[in-house]
Design an enzyme around this catalytic site. Structure first.
Site, PDB file in Angstrom:
ATOM      1  N   GLY A   1       0.822  -1.199   0.000  1.00  9.95           N
ATOM      2  CA  GLY A   1       0.000   0.000   0.000  1.00  9.95           C
ATOM      3  C   GLY A   1       0.854   1.246   0.000  1.00  9.95           C
ATOM      4  O   GLY A   1       0.348   2.375  -0.010  1.00  9.95           O
ATOM      5  N   THR A   2       2.157   1.043  -0.021  1.00  3.58           N
ATOM      6  CA  THR A   2       3.092   2.156   0.099  1.00  3.58           C
ATOM      7  C   THR A   2       3.295   2.906  -1.208  1.00  3.58           C
ATOM      8  O   THR A   2       3.739   4.050  -1.198  1.00  3.58           O
ATOM      9  CB  THR A   2       4.451   1.611   0.568  1.00  3.58           C
ATOM     10  OG1 THR A   2       4.715   0.405  -0.163  1.00  3.58           O
ATOM     11  CG2 THR A   2       4.424   1.269   2.033  1.00  3.58           C
TER      12      THR A   2
ATOM     13  N   ILE B   1      13.298  12.233  -2.689  1.00  4.96           N
ATOM     14  CA  ILE B   1      11.928  11.730  -2.609  1.00  4.96           C
ATOM     15  C   ILE B   1      11.472  11.361  -4.023  1.00  4.96           C
ATOM     16  O   ILE B   1      11.391  12.208  -4.911  1.00  4.96           O
ATOM     17  CB  ILE B   1      10.993  12.775  -1.971  1.00  4.96           C
ATOM     18  CG1 ILE B   1      11.466  13.130  -0.544  1.00  4.96           C
ATOM     19  CG2 ILE B   1       9.551  12.266  -1.949  1.00  4.96           C
ATOM     20  CD1 ILE B   1      11.601  11.954   0.420  1.00  4.96           C
ATOM     21  N   LEU B   2      11.190  10.087  -4.234  1.00  6.17           N
ATOM     22  CA  LEU B   2      10.838   9.602  -5.568  1.00  6.17           C
ATOM     23  C   LEU B   2       9.503  10.156  -6.035  1.00  6.17           C
ATOM     24  O   LEU B   2       9.323  10.486  -7.196  1.00  6.17           O
ATOM     25  CB  LEU B   2      10.754   8.073  -5.557  1.00  6.17           C
ATOM     26  CG  LEU B   2      12.089   7.339  -5.429  1.00  6.17           C
ATOM     27  CD1 LEU B   2      11.862   5.884  -5.068  1.00  6.17           C
ATOM     28  CD2 LEU B   2      12.868   7.448  -6.735  1.00  6.17           C
TER      29      LEU B   2
ATOM     30  N   PRO C   1       6.598  12.690  -4.296  1.00  7.03           N
ATOM     31  CA  PRO C   1       6.120  13.447  -3.132  1.00  7.03           C
ATOM     32  C   PRO C   1       4.679  13.121  -2.744  1.00  7.03           C
ATOM     33  O   PRO C   1       4.309  13.283  -1.585  1.00  7.03           O
ATOM     34  CB  PRO C   1       6.216  14.910  -3.602  1.00  7.03           C
ATOM     35  CG  PRO C   1       7.206  14.900  -4.719  1.00  7.03           C
ATOM     36  CD  PRO C   1       7.098  13.546  -5.372  1.00  7.03           C
TER      37      PRO C   1
ATOM     38  N   GLY D   1      14.324   6.307   1.478  1.00  6.66           N
ATOM     39  CA  GLY D   1      13.111   5.584   1.840  1.00  6.66           C
ATOM     40  C   GLY D   1      12.346   6.237   2.974  1.00  6.66           C
ATOM     41  O   GLY D   1      12.927   6.740   3.925  1.00  6.66           O
ATOM     42  N   VAL D   2      11.022   6.247   2.839  1.00  5.66           N
ATOM     43  CA  VAL D   2      10.168   6.821   3.880  1.00  5.66           C
ATOM     44  C   VAL D   2       9.129   5.784   4.297  1.00  5.66           C
ATOM     45  O   VAL D   2       9.056   4.713   3.727  1.00  5.66           O
ATOM     46  CB  VAL D   2       9.422   8.087   3.391  1.00  5.66           C
ATOM     47  CG1 VAL D   2      10.398   9.204   3.160  1.00  5.66           C
ATOM     48  CG2 VAL D   2       8.600   7.801   2.162  1.00  5.66           C
ATOM     49  N   GLY D   3       8.342   6.135   5.264  1.00  2.93           N
ATOM     50  CA  GLY D   3       7.309   5.230   5.758  1.00  2.93           C
ATOM     51  C   GLY D   3       7.415   5.220   7.260  1.00  2.93           C
ATOM     52  O   GLY D   3       6.704   5.931   7.961  1.00  2.93           O
ATOM     53  N   GLU D   4       8.384   4.431   7.732  1.00  4.97           N
ATOM     54  CA  GLU D   4       8.518   4.293   9.178  1.00  4.97           C
ATOM     55  C   GLU D   4       8.953   5.596   9.849  1.00  4.97           C
ATOM     56  O   GLU D   4       8.516   5.895  10.957  1.00  4.97           O
ATOM     57  CB  GLU D   4       9.490   3.152   9.481  1.00  4.97           C
ATOM     58  CG  GLU D   4       8.825   1.823   9.172  1.00  4.97           C
ATOM     59  CD  GLU D   4       9.790   0.661   9.098  1.00  4.97           C
ATOM     60  OE1 GLU D   4      10.687   0.703   8.257  1.00  4.97           O
ATOM     61  OE2 GLU D   4       9.629  -0.288   9.864  1.00  4.97           O
TER      62      GLU D   4
HETATM   63 MO1  MOS Z   1       7.543  -2.634   8.586  1.00  8.01          MO
HETATM   64  S1  MOS Z   1       7.418  -2.797  10.644  1.00  8.01           S
HETATM   65  O1  MOS Z   1       9.159  -3.003   8.371  1.00  8.01           O
HETATM   66  O2  MOS Z   1       6.465  -3.651   7.873  1.00  8.01           O
END
Ligand code: MOS
Length: 733
Positions: free
Chosen positions: A462-463, A623-624, A626, A696-699
């Site tokens: 979903g990222t 950032i690939l 935004p 990389g982003v997300g966490e």
């Molecule tokens: Mo994430 S906690 O690396 O799915």
């Protein structure tokens, strides 16, 4: 047209998702599909004495009831149940393996029927007799069995002595409760029985991880099991390890020789893994001028009786800020629970929460603005390893975040800002996460008409992985975005690890760049064969692919179209595989950073907390996209609001059972809880980390958010609540 990298781009799979074209694990239909339903243990620890399936079997439409006593064969060694990301220490859980019960809600029987409703009903008719053993599920008990995690990082200086000698000190304990994953999509697997072969549609973050695991557990050959997961409706860590829905669906398919679907209920999802409850003790010693002498960070987290799960909670504290001394310890309490798992930014979400609240309390003790304290202890080097960062624009995050928020208008003392009947509080915190990179392999097939298919077994949880893969490939191959098709989430595609740790974007992008480079080289060889080729003198590094043409970087008039190059070799397509290959670089620290500013409004009489504004300024390399990256951060901020104010799994320790195993009682932020969120990406050029400068982003988006909110609540009310979630009762106590 190009460049697509760096351009805000809507999801290439968006249309499929909103029109229902995107299929999830429980949506792959075949004829003669059977449905399975789990019988979960209500006992926390013990032994199954008897399972009576007579009544369940009698229900019309029930095909079989599987238990440990009548299931098909499964591997007998621990090693068969190990996987890519599970703990090294311990024996992994084996679903439906024997008569032992080791956690509450453990699956102990599986009903297979012609209809899902029949299976679910019949599951209620299975009678189980157990012998119960003593159990412990409470992290706070004094007599818990404790194990020590290998030294998290080398200490420096003598933190104990330095702390004792410090003029200004702050020491406190911060508590993060157990939190369960609640992705929208329920965990599910559809195992398609094809005689001697199986195709398993599974909700997972790593199809190859699950494929290898199933092969090991069921002694099947690699070409006999294919695991497919094209779309995942959220996972965030609980789908990293192979989960029991996949094992049970396969068991049922093998037993009944039919295709079988198993969908967990929301309640049963609380039998999966979770963020472990953790107690974090911070001791900070400082000089009155606001520099740090000592940082001590001790963590105690829960784990299961059968596996030691731990992530890095502590060492962020000495990494992030300049301090002459630092010391860490990390312990685990062995409890009779399912093993915890990764959950968005595992370790840092909890450890940095504690650190950043402690820093806020230290700022109060120092009578310093909390942002000013962060500037005084700022470090351009990784303090643990004494090396520079590949890049670190945290200072810019502070500056741009503070400006966008209006931090300079903050009145320092608590309870001095108001909006009608509400107290207003402003808090801030820092975030830090790793910028990992892993080996990924991609395959690209480019056709003469300029269409590219890019394939990798990685997931898109979903990222936005589909989208960034298409963007990078389009740029690297010089074709329009619409000319790129992305294939992923299939164990038969080229190698990848699980999608986790925020490493996928950097890793898969680099693999695409490598593979595209091979295709460019081949095209150049073909282009040179054309009589009087305008590129006859060109070397591989002199040419680039733009707008369907292989073009000289020095002279844009010298080019050969992809179509002409392929024609010269009588080819209609070129297919190549290539891998990202990152060298170990211990001479630099690889991290992403953020600064979070939060505003809360607290009803003075009722204690109701509203998070009215959050600014998150993130430095994460290039950032690939935004748009998708911004959504990652925004989603993480929402989760941070949940962590601060709502989320808590409650176990009744008398029964060892989660008591709020549903979305009515397990609170997560809803629309009314989410107000103004602003995401800023700070420019962070990085020529060291990888050729494309991606981190990389997300966490990184969740780390520090709960601390910024907790600090804002203190600023609003003058009351410090250190154990999450900050609920009205704690605030009004
Ligand atoms: Mo994430 S906690 O690396 O799915």
């Amino acid at each position: 047209m190009a460049p697509f990298i760096g351009t805000a781009t809507s999801r290439v799979d968006g249309h499929a998702k909103v029109t229902g074209g995107a299929k999830y694990a429980a949506e792959f239909n075949v004829s003669n599909l059977a449905y399975a339903s789990i019988v979960a243990s209500t006992v926390t620890k013990g032994r199954i004495v008897r399972i009576d399936t007579t009544e369940a079997t009698r229900v019309a439409g029930v095909i079989d009831v599987l238990t440990h006593a009548n299931r098909p064969p499964m591997a007998r060694t621990d090693s068969a149940y190990k996987d890519e990301v599970g703990p090294e220490e311990g024996s992994p859980f084996r679903p439906l393996y024997d008569d032992k019960i080791i956690f509450n809600r453990q699956p102990i029987a599986l009903v297979v029927a012609d209809e899902a409703e029949i299976a679910r009903f019949a599951a209620t008719l299975v009678r189980v007799d157990c012998e119960e053993d003593e159990y412990v599920t409470d992290l706070f008990r004094r007599d818990n069995k404790i194990v020590t995690v290998k030294k998290p990082a080398a200490p420096r200086g003598n933190a104990g002595k330095a702390y004792a000698a410090s003029d200004v000190r702050h020491e406190a304990e911060y508590v993060i409760p157990m939190e369960h994953h609640n992705p929208m999509e329920l965990f599910a697997a559809t195992a398609i029985w094809e005689g001697d072969k199986l195709t398993v549609y599974d909700k997972t973050q790593g199809v190859q991880n699950v494929q290898r695991y199933l092969c090991n557990v069921f002694s099947m050959k690699p070409d006999e099991v294919r695991v497919v997961s094209p779309f995942v409706g959220g996972a965030f860590g609980v789908g990293l390890r192979p989960q029991f829905e996949a094992v049970l669906a396969v068991l049922a398919a093998l037993a009944t020789k039919r295709s079988v679907r198993l969908v967990l209920t929301r309640q049963q999802m609380f039998g999966l893994s979770y963020r472990p409850a953790t107690i974090e003790r911070l001791a900070l010693g400082a000089k009155p001028t606001g520099t740090l002498n000592a940082v001590t960070h001790d963590a105690i987290a829960m784990t299961s009786r059968y596996e030691d799960f731990a992530r890095n909670d502590t060492t962020w504290s000495g990494l992030l800020y300049k301090s002459a001394s630092a010391a860490y310890s990390h312990k685990l309490a062995k409890l009779d629970v399912q093993t915890p798992s990764d959950m968005r930014a595992p370790g840092a979400a909890t450890g940095v929460y504690a650190l950043e609240c402690a820093m806020d309390e230290l700022a109060v003790a120092l009578k310093l603005d909390p942002l000013e304290l962060r500037y005084r202890v700022y470090s351009d080097r990784d303090q643990n390893n004494d090396v520079p960062y590949t890049s670190k624009q945290l200072r810019e995050c502070y500056r741009q975040g503070a400006e966008a928020f209006g931090w300079d208008k903050r009145s320092p003392a608590p309870r001095t800002m108001r909006d009608g009947s509400e107290l207003v509080g402003w808090g801030m915190a820092t975030g830090v996460w790793d910028a990992w990179q892993m080996k990924f392999t991609t395959r690209i097939a480019l056709t003469a008409n300029g269409h590219a298919e890019v394939a990798c077994s990685t997931s898109d949880i979903g990222t936005g992985t589909y989208t960034i893969m298409a963007q990078v490939a389009a740029d690297m191959l010089g074709v329009p975005l619409e000319s790129v098709t992305v294939k992923l989430g299939d164990s038969t595609l080229p190698q990848s690890p699980v999608e986790g740790g925020s490493w996928t974007a950097a890793s898969v992008s680099h693999a695409i760049a490598v593979t595209a480079g091979k295709i460019r080289k081949d095209l150049l060889q073909l282009a040179k064969k054309i009589p009087n080729s305008p590129l006859r003198e060109a070397k591989a590094e002199d040419v680039t692919l733009v707008e369907g043409k292989l073009t000289s970087k020095r002279d844009a008039h010298r080019f050969v179209s992809i179509a002409d190059a392929m024609r010269s070799g009588a080819l209609d397509r070129i297919e190549k595989e290539g891998s990202s290959d990152f060298k170990e670089d211990s001479s630099h620290a690889h991290n992403t950073h953020s600064a979070i500013f939060a505003e809360v409004k607290v009803d003075e009489e009722l204690g109701v907390i509203r998070v009215t504004r959050v600014v998150s300024a993130v430095a994460a390399g290039r950032i690939l996209n935004p748009k998708t990256a911004g959504s990652q951060i925004m989603g993480s901020v929402v989760w941070g609001i949940g962590m601060a104010l709502h989320e808590e799994t409650v176990i009744d320790h008398a029964f060892g059972r989660v008591m709020n195993a549903n979305l009515a009682e397990y609170h997560v932020p809803v629309n009314a809880d989410v107000q103004d969120i602003k995401v800023i990406f700070v420019e962070e050029p990085d020529e060291i980390i990888n050729p494309l400068g991606i981190k990389g982003v997300g966490e990184i988006g969740i780390i520090g958010v709960a601390a910024a909110i907790a600090n804002a609540v203190y600023h609003a009310t003058g009351k410090r609540v250190r154990d999450l979630p900050i609920t009205l009762d704690k605030l009004m106590r």
